[in-house]
Design an enzyme around this catalytic site. Structure first.
Site, PDB file in Angstrom:
ATOM      1  N   HIS B 127      23.125 -19.265 -47.315  1.00  0.00           N
ATOM      2  CA  HIS B 127      23.864 -18.132 -45.727  1.00  0.00           C
ATOM      3  C   HIS B 127      24.942 -20.362 -45.080  1.00  0.00           C
ATOM      4  O   HIS B 127      24.130 -21.028 -45.219  1.00  0.00           O
ATOM      5  CB  HIS B 127      22.927 -18.308 -44.786  1.00  0.00           C
ATOM      6  CG  HIS B 127      23.746 -17.540 -44.269  1.00  0.00           C
ATOM      7  ND1 HIS B 127      23.978 -18.023 -42.836  1.00  0.00           N
ATOM      8  CD2 HIS B 127      24.013 -16.061 -44.036  1.00  0.00           C
ATOM      9  CE1 HIS B 127      24.954 -16.649 -41.606  1.00  0.00           C
ATOM     10  NE2 HIS B 127      23.892 -15.871 -42.641  1.00  0.00           N
ATOM     11  N   ASP B 204      14.254 -21.536 -44.976  1.00  0.00           N
ATOM     12  CA  ASP B 204      15.097 -20.891 -44.086  1.00  0.00           C
ATOM     13  C   ASP B 204      14.293 -19.719 -44.737  1.00  0.00           C
ATOM     14  O   ASP B 204      14.520 -18.197 -45.849  1.00  0.00           O
ATOM     15  CB  ASP B 204      16.399 -21.006 -45.110  1.00  0.00           C
ATOM     16  CG  ASP B 204      17.435 -19.424 -44.218  1.00  0.00           C
ATOM     17  OD1 ASP B 204      16.340 -18.607 -43.326  1.00  0.00           O
ATOM     18  OD2 ASP B 204      18.422 -19.006 -44.108  1.00  0.00           O
ATOM     19  N   GLN B 207      15.321 -14.176 -44.672  1.00  0.00           N
ATOM     20  CA  GLN B 207      15.223 -13.255 -45.063  1.00  0.00           C
ATOM     21  C   GLN B 207      13.619 -12.518 -45.876  1.00  0.00           C
ATOM     22  O   GLN B 207      13.368 -11.150 -46.859  1.00  0.00           O
ATOM     23  CB  GLN B 207      16.705 -13.024 -46.192  1.00  0.00           C
ATOM     24  CG  GLN B 207      17.968 -12.816 -46.183  1.00  0.00           C
ATOM     25  CD  GLN B 207      18.464 -11.801 -45.255  1.00  0.00           C
ATOM     26  OE1 GLN B 207      18.275 -10.829 -45.791  1.00  0.00           O
ATOM     27  NE2 GLN B 207      18.967 -11.748 -44.732  1.00  0.00           N
ATOM     28  N   LYS B 230      14.923  -9.510 -37.423  1.00  0.00           N
ATOM     29  CA  LYS B 230      15.273  -8.938 -39.253  1.00  0.00           C
ATOM     30  C   LYS B 230      13.707  -8.731 -39.564  1.00  0.00           C
ATOM     31  O   LYS B 230      13.552  -8.530 -40.380  1.00  0.00           O
ATOM     32  CB  LYS B 230      15.945 -10.305 -40.296  1.00  0.00           C
ATOM     33  CG  LYS B 230      17.427 -10.675 -39.965  1.00  0.00           C
ATOM     34  CD  LYS B 230      17.221 -11.631 -40.818  1.00  0.00           C
ATOM     35  CE  LYS B 230      18.886 -11.881 -40.777  1.00  0.00           C
ATOM     36  NZ  LYS B 230      20.416 -11.487 -40.232  1.00  0.00           N
ATOM     37  N   CYS B 368      28.502 -14.109 -45.111  1.00  0.00           N
ATOM     38  CA  CYS B 368      28.345 -15.718 -44.928  1.00  0.00           C
ATOM     39  C   CYS B 368      27.603 -16.837 -45.707  1.00  0.00           C
ATOM     40  O   CYS B 368      26.798 -17.568 -45.591  1.00  0.00           O
ATOM     41  CB  CYS B 368      27.576 -15.811 -43.232  1.00  0.00           C
ATOM     42  SG  CYS B 368      28.096 -15.203 -42.778  1.00  0.00           S
TER      43      CYS B 368
END
Lengths: 139, 410
Positions: B127, B204, B207, B230, B368
């Protein structure tokens, strides 16, 4: 035909549609009918910022009237820009700069003006008006 | 189908009031969960309750409300520690979300430990929020950004990654799960290899946390960042996990209240972990509600949720594949419940607009991840991402909706 007469005409056309699908099929049809731009005019300079699809807009002054041509990758955007061209193209820069585009709201497309939709109808309107203002200053 | 035995979807749906509405005259189908999940009533109630009964500034107040707010705030830190499998609450820093977590590490670890000529490795799946902070750091420090390539299935090329690794690499920063394609990356292997050359690793997890169980100690990861929104929690709040020794060696991120021990005009000494990185009054209500969101998924059972979402993924993949001209972008062996697709001859924006008119919310565009889109020769895709409250019937609506889009545009 004046800008407002064309707007009223479009409003009447849209009054015939019962549901969203009819409306969008009509816009898609308008999109397919838009002549578009030759590849060499799809330049970085002509791109309208703020659209999820690329939209190119070209303007030229002929006999004191501003002529718009545009293209896009997305058919619905092409349909919307086709309507804007029908309303605004071939009028004087002054008429275009002062135009109040009430038809967008009246045909139920005002949600496309919202920034979040980022399909650039607002950006297209702004760019057309910017051309008109620029040509007014030149004249 | 055995799905109804796995989870009581109707009971879950009843907890999400937003789902019970019509959009353009049709019952809402919300398939934009990778952008943000909806919030259960329990989370909404906790935020309301906090402002109605407990609101006060935390940590230094002597009165009852301040004590209550502090207790709930710190209870949330403990819940996140347990959720991530961290060894100590000192390793849990509250942030505004994943993006701030990455920027915090870039600004503190990066500024202190990365020098000109050093290398940072990211991946082609990232991203923008895991690209741009490192580019900014490299511009400032003269370090070099290297990128792990992506194969045609949307998986990272681990052989190429090993070629990139050398003693010059100071940090590897990759996502656990790709937001655009749903690929689950082999982060344990990525971390192990990085440590082999002495590089630190940031994962990261934006997600990943709603779909996978995370264990930062088992992974031996140096930094792990994620966002609450999220994961059925509020927006504007997230957490950074960092190994204690690293966090202690890093300079503070922002200066201000809370992060200090003593302030004089001559010299300021900084507070202990985790407060050293938490300048200013934090987003207390949302921190408190973040715990509720975690508990919500834990009470349903995270394995059960993952199993159900996988069934949604398999069903959607099979059903969408029946649409002529539709191509799924990202066919990794390991995926979460995200399906990115393109339909031949149709722009994704037209798909988005015409699905919305049928009450179906998907995301269209580059998500993104412009470099990833370029890798696949695309300007964008349409992405349907599923959460535990989605149903097979809703996937049927999507398939029918897309058939209609195709018909309208033909």
């Amino acid at each position: 035909m004046t800008i407002n007469e064309t707007q009223d005409e479009i409003i009447e056309e849209f009054a015939l549609f019962d549901d969203w699908a009819d409306k969008y099929e009509y816009i898609i049809d308008l999109g397919k009918k838009l002549k578009g731009l030759p590849e060499e005019q799809k330049t970085e300079d002509n791109i309208i910022k703020g659209c999820q699809s690329r939209v190119w807009l070209n303007a030229k002054l002929e006999n004191g009237k501003l002529i718009f041509e545009a293209d896009s990758e997305a058919v619905i955007v092409k349909g919307l820009v086709n309507m804007l061209i029908r309303v605004l193209s071939a009028h004087t820069p002054q008429e275009i700069a002062q135009a109040d585009l009430y038809f967008i709201d009246r045909i139920g497309m005002s949600q496309h003006l919202a920034q979040t939709r980022s399909n650039g109808l607002a950006s297209m309107v702004k760019q057309m008006k910017n051309y008109a203002i620029a040509y007014q200053l030149k004249a | 189908m055995i799905l109804t035995d796995t989870l009581d979807i109707q009971k879950i749906r009843a907890d999400f009031p937003i789902l019970d509405q019509e959009i353009n005259g049709r019952k809402l189908v919300y398939f934009d969960n990778a952008a943000t999940t909806q919030k259960p009533q329990q989370v909404i109630d906790v935020i309301t309750h906090y402002y109605q009964h407990d609101n006060a500034n935390i940590h230094r107040g002597i009165h009852t409300l301040a004590e209550r707010a502090t207790r709930d705030f710190e209870a949330s830190r403990e819940a996140i520690r347990a959720f991530l499998g961290a060894s100590s609450i000192e390793e849990i820093i509250f942030t505004s979300g994943t993006t701030q977590g990455i920027n915090l590490v870039a600004s503190t670890f990066g500024r202190k430990f990365i020098q000109a000529g050093d290398e940072i490795i990211i991946s082609g799946l990232e991203h923008h929020s895991n690209i741009v902070p490192w580019q900014m750091l490299c511009e400032e420090k003269g370090c070099i950004l290297k990128v792990i390539p992506v194969n045609d299935l949307g998986e990272l090329d681990l052989e190429a990654y090993q070629q990139l690794l050398s003693e010059k690499v100071k940090l590897v920063s990759v996502n656990h799960v790709s937001n655009s394609l749903g690929t689950i990356n082999p982060v344990a292997e990525i971390i192990r290899l990085a440590h082999g050359v002495g590089a630190k690793v940031l994962i990261d997890g934006a997600q990943a946390t709603s779909h996978l169980n995370i264990d930062v100690q088992a992974l031996d990861v140096d930094f792990y960042v994620f966002s609450a929104h999220k994961l059925y929690g509020p927006t504007g709040i997230g957490a950074l996990y960092g190994k204690k020794a690293l966090l202690e060696a890093m300079p503070p991120y922002m200066g201000g209240g809370e992060m200090i021990k003593e302030v004089s005009f001559e010299k300021t000494t900084y507070n202990d972990l985790p407060y050293k990185f938490e300048a200013g009054t934090p987003n207390i209500a949302d921190v408190v509600a973040m715990k509720t969101a975690l508990e919500y998924t834990q009470n349903i059972g995270r394995e059960r949720i993952a199993a159900y979402e996988d069934e949604l993924l398999q069903y959607a993949t099979a059903q969408l594949s029946t649409i002529e001209g539709l191509r799924i972008v990202g066919q990794a062996a390991q995926k979460v419940s995200v399906v990115s697709f393109v339909i031949e001859g149709i722009h994704h924006q037209d798909i988005g607009v015409l699905l919305d008119n049928q009450g179906i919310a998907v995301r269209t565009g580059h998500h993104c991840t412009q470099p990833l889109m370029k890798r696949f020769g695309l300007l964008g895709t349409s992405r349907a991402s599923f959460a535990m409250y989605n149903t097979l019937e809703e996937i049927d609506r999507l398939v029918a909706g897309l058939q209609r889009v195709k018909k309208m545009l033909s």
